[in-house]
Scaffold this motif. Sequence first.
Motif, PDB file in Angstrom:
ATOM      1  N   LEU A  15      21.889   6.717 -15.764  1.00 48.61           N
ATOM      2  CA  LEU A  15      21.013   6.630 -14.597  1.00 48.61           C
ATOM      3  C   LEU A  15      20.625   5.180 -14.332  1.00 48.61           C
ATOM      4  N   LYS A  16      20.386   4.416 -15.408  1.00 51.76           N
ATOM      5  CA  LYS A  16      20.032   3.010 -15.228  1.00 51.76           C
ATOM      6  C   LYS A  16      21.184   2.240 -14.572  1.00 51.76           C
ATOM      7  N   GLN A  19      21.179   3.100 -10.941  1.00 53.42           N
ATOM      8  CA  GLN A  19      20.079   2.421 -10.253  1.00 53.42           C
ATOM      9  C   GLN A  19      20.415   0.948 -10.027  1.00 53.42           C
ATOM     10  N   GLU A  22      22.925   0.767  -7.174  1.00 48.51           N
ATOM     11  CA  GLU A  22      22.315   0.993  -5.866  1.00 48.51           C
ATOM     12  C   GLU A  22      21.564  -0.249  -5.399  1.00 48.51           C
ATOM     13  N   ALA A  23      20.757  -0.839  -6.315  1.00 44.48           N
ATOM     14  CA  ALA A  23      19.990  -2.033  -5.937  1.00 44.48           C
ATOM     15  C   ALA A  23      20.913  -3.194  -5.582  1.00 44.48           C
ATOM     16  N   LEU A  37      14.241  -4.420  -9.901  1.00 40.68           N
ATOM     17  CA  LEU A  37      14.160  -3.509 -11.041  1.00 40.68           C
ATOM     18  C   LEU A  37      13.365  -4.091 -12.210  1.00 40.68           C
ATOM     19  N   PHE A  84      20.083  10.431  -4.763  1.00 40.49           N
ATOM     20  CA  PHE A  84      18.749   9.880  -5.021  1.00 40.49           C
ATOM     21  C   PHE A  84      17.754  10.354  -3.964  1.00 40.49           C
ATOM     22  N   ASP A  88      14.429  12.323  -4.863  1.00 44.87           N
ATOM     23  CA  ASP A  88      13.136  11.821  -4.394  1.00 44.87           C
ATOM     24  C   ASP A  88      12.378  12.888  -3.610  1.00 44.87           C
TER      25      ASP A  88
END
Length: 308
Positions: A15-16, A19, A22-23, A37, A84, A88
């Motif tokens: 998951l990290k 993330q 995505e960023a 992050l 995501f 969310d």
Amino acid sequence: MKPVQRYQALRKASLKGLQAFEAAYMHRSFAAAAQELSITASAVSHAIQTLEEALGVLLFERARRGVVPTDEGARLYEVIRRSFGDIDEELRTILDRSSRQQVVTIQSAPSFAAIWIMPRLPAFLRAHPDLDVRLWAVHQAPDFSNSGVDVAVVYGKPPASAGVHVEPISRRERYLPVCSPKLVDGWTLPLPPSDIENFYLIQNDVSLTSWDEWIGRFAPACNSPVRGLRLDRAFMTLSAAENELGMCIESTVLVHDYLRQGRLVCPFGELAIEAAAHHLAVPKSREGLQAVRTVTDWIRSFADFDAV
């Protein structure tokens, strides 16, 4: 790719890592992604490299002033964005549901439940049709960690806990003798304390105070009071007193309505023993829930106990 290899690859797609990807995709920069992050740029680079190795494709073309997504990176981003977004939305739904909790479990001392809560509960539920109240009338201390209790009215102060807010139901709770007005019909009130010898005395065996304490303080010359019924619930001692079976000594919190309605009187006036017996207890973790606040505000507004 063999199934085992595919499984191992997906396990590496943490998951990290997703993330970080995505960023980086949104900012087109590892440095900007790292700032968002709150990690280092090298950590972002390492996470994405691990993800690329797991998938066997490049997700970004490294450029002098940032990164450019590859076709595979663009397709992966669309999947992650939708996923995501779904996560969310579901988290917000769960959070909203919990903040608008509609089921509130109240644990109450039996006599407080019988005398205060039950008579007022129908009107409260009509005023709050979306609220589901569960009432447990028990004597033991509430277990907020395992039982599901949200609000408790406790007889006797509960053990101190950093995670529980506790306040007295009344700031000036007292214990005083009460009886049926018919029992003292023809007597001039208030009676002198020595007249206690002329009446049967009803005792609540689980009370925080007793007739012995009251007599010792206000009528010490009384050597042989006439004993009557011995009961283990305040609502029963008050019922016995209302039915002219003698006098009882009970909390002003519990006798409030009886006195206001003229069903009982205070034969010795305001000769009372102060004792904070009833407490409202709420876990601090649940104080912010709207439904819990509605119930606690309702309990706090029952009456002006100090008016007794």
